[in-house]
Design an enzyme around this catalytic site. Structure first.
Site, short mmCIF file in Angstrom:
data_model
loop_
_atom_site.label_atom_id
_atom_site.label_comp_id
_atom_site.label_asym_id
_atom_site.label_seq_id
_atom_site.Cartn_x
_atom_site.Cartn_y
_atom_site.Cartn_z
N ASP A 104 9.42 -3.59 -14.12
CA ASP A 104 8.29 -3.03 -14.87
C ASP A 104 8.10 -1.52 -14.66
O ASP A 104 7.33 -0.89 -15.38
CB ASP A 104 6.99 -3.78 -14.50
CG ASP A 104 6.68 -3.76 -13.01
OD1 ASP A 104 6.09 -4.74 -12.50
OD2 ASP A 104 7.04 -2.76 -12.34
N HIS A 119 17.02 -4.88 -9.83
CA HIS A 119 17.28 -5.69 -11.03
C HIS A 119 17.10 -4.89 -12.32
O HIS A 119 16.99 -5.46 -13.41
CB HIS A 119 16.39 -6.94 -11.03
CG HIS A 119 16.69 -7.86 -9.89
ND1 HIS A 119 15.82 -8.84 -9.46
CD2 HIS A 119 17.76 -7.93 -9.05
CE1 HIS A 119 16.36 -9.47 -8.43
NE2 HIS A 119 17.52 -8.95 -8.15
N CYS A 127 23.86 -0.03 -24.35
CA CYS A 127 24.78 -0.80 -25.20
C CYS A 127 25.40 -1.93 -24.36
O CYS A 127 25.80 -1.70 -23.22
CB CYS A 127 25.88 0.11 -25.73
SG CYS A 127 27.15 -0.78 -26.63
N CYS A 130 29.59 -0.70 -24.58
CA CYS A 130 30.14 0.51 -23.95
C CYS A 130 29.18 1.09 -22.91
O CYS A 130 29.43 2.17 -22.37
CB CYS A 130 30.47 1.56 -25.01
SG CYS A 130 29.00 2.33 -25.72
N THR A 188 6.67 -11.74 -3.34
CA THR A 188 7.89 -12.34 -3.87
C THR A 188 8.06 -13.77 -3.35
O THR A 188 7.79 -14.04 -2.18
CB THR A 188 9.15 -11.53 -3.54
OG1 THR A 188 10.29 -12.17 -4.12
CG2 THR A 188 9.35 -11.33 -2.05
C1 BV8 Z 1 24.51 -12.87 -9.03
C2 BV8 Z 1 15.82 -9.11 -14.05
C3 BV8 Z 1 26.80 -13.15 -8.98
C4 BV8 Z 1 15.76 -9.72 -15.42
C5 BV8 Z 1 16.11 -10.89 -12.39
C6 BV8 Z 1 23.00 -18.23 -3.85
C7 BV8 Z 1 22.34 -19.41 -3.84
C8 BV8 Z 1 21.77 -19.90 -5.06
C9 BV8 Z 1 21.84 -19.19 -6.24
C10 BV8 Z 1 22.50 -18.00 -6.23
C11 BV8 Z 1 23.08 -17.53 -5.06
N1 BV8 Z 1 23.66 -16.36 -5.36
C12 BV8 Z 1 23.45 -16.08 -6.67
C13 BV8 Z 1 22.75 -17.08 -7.22
C14 BV8 Z 1 22.33 -17.15 -8.59
C15 BV8 Z 1 21.07 -16.32 -8.90
C16 BV8 Z 1 19.89 -16.85 -8.13
O1 BV8 Z 1 19.50 -16.33 -7.11
N2 BV8 Z 1 19.29 -17.91 -8.72
C17 BV8 Z 1 18.03 -18.44 -8.14
C18 BV8 Z 1 17.13 -18.88 -9.29
C19 BV8 Z 1 18.34 -19.56 -7.21
N3 BV8 Z 1 21.28 -14.91 -8.61
C20 BV8 Z 1 21.92 -14.19 -9.59
O2 BV8 Z 1 22.32 -14.65 -10.62
C21 BV8 Z 1 22.13 -12.71 -9.28
N4 BV8 Z 1 23.46 -12.34 -9.67
O3 BV8 Z 1 24.42 -13.59 -8.09
O4 BV8 Z 1 25.68 -12.50 -9.57
C22 BV8 Z 1 27.90 -12.30 -9.24
C23 BV8 Z 1 28.41 -11.60 -8.18
C24 BV8 Z 1 29.53 -10.81 -8.40
C25 BV8 Z 1 30.10 -10.78 -9.70
C26 BV8 Z 1 29.51 -11.48 -10.76
C27 BV8 Z 1 28.38 -12.23 -10.54
C28 BV8 Z 1 21.20 -11.84 -10.18
C29 BV8 Z 1 19.78 -12.05 -9.80
C30 BV8 Z 1 18.89 -11.10 -10.65
C31 BV8 Z 1 18.38 -11.78 -11.90
N5 BV8 Z 1 17.42 -10.91 -12.61
N6 BV8 Z 1 15.28 -10.03 -13.06
C32 BV8 Z 1 14.34 -9.92 -15.91
O5 BV8 Z 1 13.39 -9.64 -15.16
O6 BV8 Z 1 14.22 -10.35 -17.06
S1 BV8 Z 1 15.46 -11.96 -11.21
C33 BV8 Z 1 13.73 -11.98 -11.49
O7 BV8 Z 1 13.28 -13.21 -10.94
C34 BV8 Z 1 12.94 -10.92 -10.79
O8 BV8 Z 1 13.58 -9.67 -10.80
C35 BV8 Z 1 12.79 -11.48 -9.39
O9 BV8 Z 1 13.94 -11.23 -8.62
C36 BV8 Z 1 12.74 -12.98 -9.66
C37 BV8 Z 1 11.32 -13.45 -9.68
O10 BV8 Z 1 10.94 -13.58 -8.36
P1 BV8 Z 1 9.59 -12.85 -7.85
O11 BV8 Z 1 9.61 -11.42 -8.24
O12 BV8 Z 1 9.47 -13.20 -6.43
O13 BV8 Z 1 8.45 -13.51 -8.76
P2 BV8 Z 1 7.88 -15.02 -8.68
O14 BV8 Z 1 7.06 -15.18 -9.90
O15 BV8 Z 1 8.97 -15.99 -8.39
O16 BV8 Z 1 6.95 -15.02 -7.37
C38 BV8 Z 1 5.83 -14.17 -7.30
C39 BV8 Z 1 5.23 -14.40 -5.93
O17 BV8 Z 1 4.11 -13.51 -5.80
C40 BV8 Z 1 4.71 -15.83 -5.73
O18 BV8 Z 1 5.12 -16.30 -4.47
C41 BV8 Z 1 3.18 -15.66 -5.77
O19 BV8 Z 1 2.53 -16.51 -4.87
C42 BV8 Z 1 3.01 -14.23 -5.29
N7 BV8 Z 1 1.81 -13.54 -5.81
C43 BV8 Z 1 1.22 -13.69 -7.02
N8 BV8 Z 1 0.17 -12.81 -7.14
C44 BV8 Z 1 0.13 -12.10 -5.96
C45 BV8 Z 1 1.19 -12.56 -5.12
N9 BV8 Z 1 1.43 -12.06 -3.90
C46 BV8 Z 1 0.59 -11.04 -3.47
N10 BV8 Z 1 -0.43 -10.54 -4.24
C47 BV8 Z 1 -0.69 -11.04 -5.47
N11 BV8 Z 1 -1.70 -10.53 -6.19
ZN ZN Z 2 28.26 1.11 -27.39
#
Ligand code: BV8
Ligand code: ZN
Length: 245
Positions: A104, A119, A127, A130, A188
């Site tokens: 954000d 992220h 793009c 490219c 998180t």
């Molecule tokens: C990759 C951008 C490989 C896009 C995002 C190992 C084990 C299992 C799975 C995997 C692993 N390794 C990789 C994976 C797969 C995957 C993964 O982790 N899956 C999960 C679901 C299990 N990871 C990937 O795919 C990563 N890439 O591994 O590539 C690779 C390697 C080499 C070559 C090729 C490939 C990429 C991960 C990034 C994905 N993109 N975002 C977009 O935003 O549209 S992830 C996105 O989700 C966010 O960026 C963030 O990371 C995540 C959300 O989590 P949070 O931010 O924590 O938000 P959430 O809502 O879950 O929680 C909020 C918390 O706040 C809650 O606990 C709540 O209680 C609390 N809260 C609420 N209000 C408050 C508060 N706390 C305090 N104050 C408040 N007021």
């Molecule tokens: Zn292009």
């Protein structure tokens, strides 16, 4: 809010603190967290199903519109006290590193400079072929805008599930987590990898791990200190208590 005196003493001595933030830190700005973001026409989709290259290949217009909708949501909000408390820490402790999973851009908007956007950032568009960044694009053409250089489809400059994080960003984040003496995990759920492993890398190197989250996470039991609350309330209090602001 009172904090354990030994924690205050510890944090007063910190020279290389790191903070990792997630969607929770932007919740008090009026932005829904990642898990609660799916409302209205998006409620039928799981975020990780939309935030993937496969989904974009399957239906680029649907994904383009989802990000356009999220970009408008971000434009309508402002950083909150939690973001500003992290700006204060950067001013007080020069070697502070802020790592965020949020796309954000609110940390930068609040004034944080040393930010690793692991992220990506939703305000940037590039793009899908490219990689050229587009400064401007026409949003109401009824189809996904195309790259002026190669005609490829434009996409948000974010890291999708299954896509690798930018190597230099990830290496800087892992290095900072390994070298830190205090690691804050803020707003998180700690499930998305590799970001979720950074706190453990810090703990394994002897850093004090402090979690601030509205609900328990897998890290809570492993953290040295865990404060269940809102980051916009807890962080300013902690900064005030540690640095007598
Ligand atoms: C990759 C951008 C490989 C896009 C995002 C190992 C084990 C299992 C799975 C995997 C692993 N390794 C990789 C994976 C797969 C995957 C993964 O982790 N899956 C999960 C679901 C299990 N990871 C990937 O795919 C990563 N890439 O591994 O590539 C690779 C390697 C080499 C070559 C090729 C490939 C990429 C991960 C990034 C994905 N993109 N975002 C977009 O935003 O549209 S992830 C996105 O989700 C966010 O960026 C963030 O990371 C995540 C959300 O989590 P949070 O931010 O924590 O938000 P959430 O809502 O879950 O929680 C909020 C918390 O706040 C809650 O606990 C709540 O209680 C609390 N809260 C609420 N209000 C408050 C508060 N706390 C305090 N104050 C408040 N007021
Ligand atoms: Zn292009």
């Amino acid at each position: 809010m009172t904090f354990p005196p030994e924690l205050i003493a510890l944090l007063r001595g910190t020279v290389k603190p790191v903070a990792l933030t997630g969607a929770g830190v932007s919740q008090e700005s009026g932005l829904r967290t990642f898990r609660d973001a799916q409302v209205g026409l998006w409620a039928q989709y799981k975020p990780e199903d939309l935030a993937s290259p496969e989904a974009f290949r399957r239906d680029p217009k649907l994904i383009w519109d989802w990000y356009a909708w999220r970009r408008e949501a971000v434009k309508a909000v402002r950083p909150n006290a939690g973001h500003y408390a992290l700006v204060e820490i950067e001013k007080l402790v020069p070697e502070f590193t802020l790592i965020t999973q949020n796309v954000d851009g609110l940390h930068r908007m609040a004034g944080s400079n040393n930010v690793l956007e692991l992220h990506g950032n939703i305000q940037r568009v590039r793009c899908s072929e490219c990689y050229t960044f587009a400064e401007t694009w026409d949003d109401d053409t009824g189809s996904v805008p195309r790259c002026k250089l190669c005609g490829g489809l434009l996409r948000p400059d974010v890291v999708w599930f299954g896509e690798a994080l930018r190597r230099e960003q990830l290496e800087s984040a892992v290095e900072a987590a390994r070298m830190c003496d205090a690691f804050f995990s803020i707003g998180t759920s700690g499930v998305v990898q590799p970001a979720a492993s950074l706190a453990y890398a810090a703990r394994n190197r002897g850093a004090v791990v402090v979690e601030i989250n509205a609900e328990p996470t897998p890290l809570t039991v492993k953290a040295n200190y865990a404060f269940q609350g809102k980051s916009g309330e807890t962080l300013p209090e902690l900064v005030k208590a540690v640095w007598n602001l």
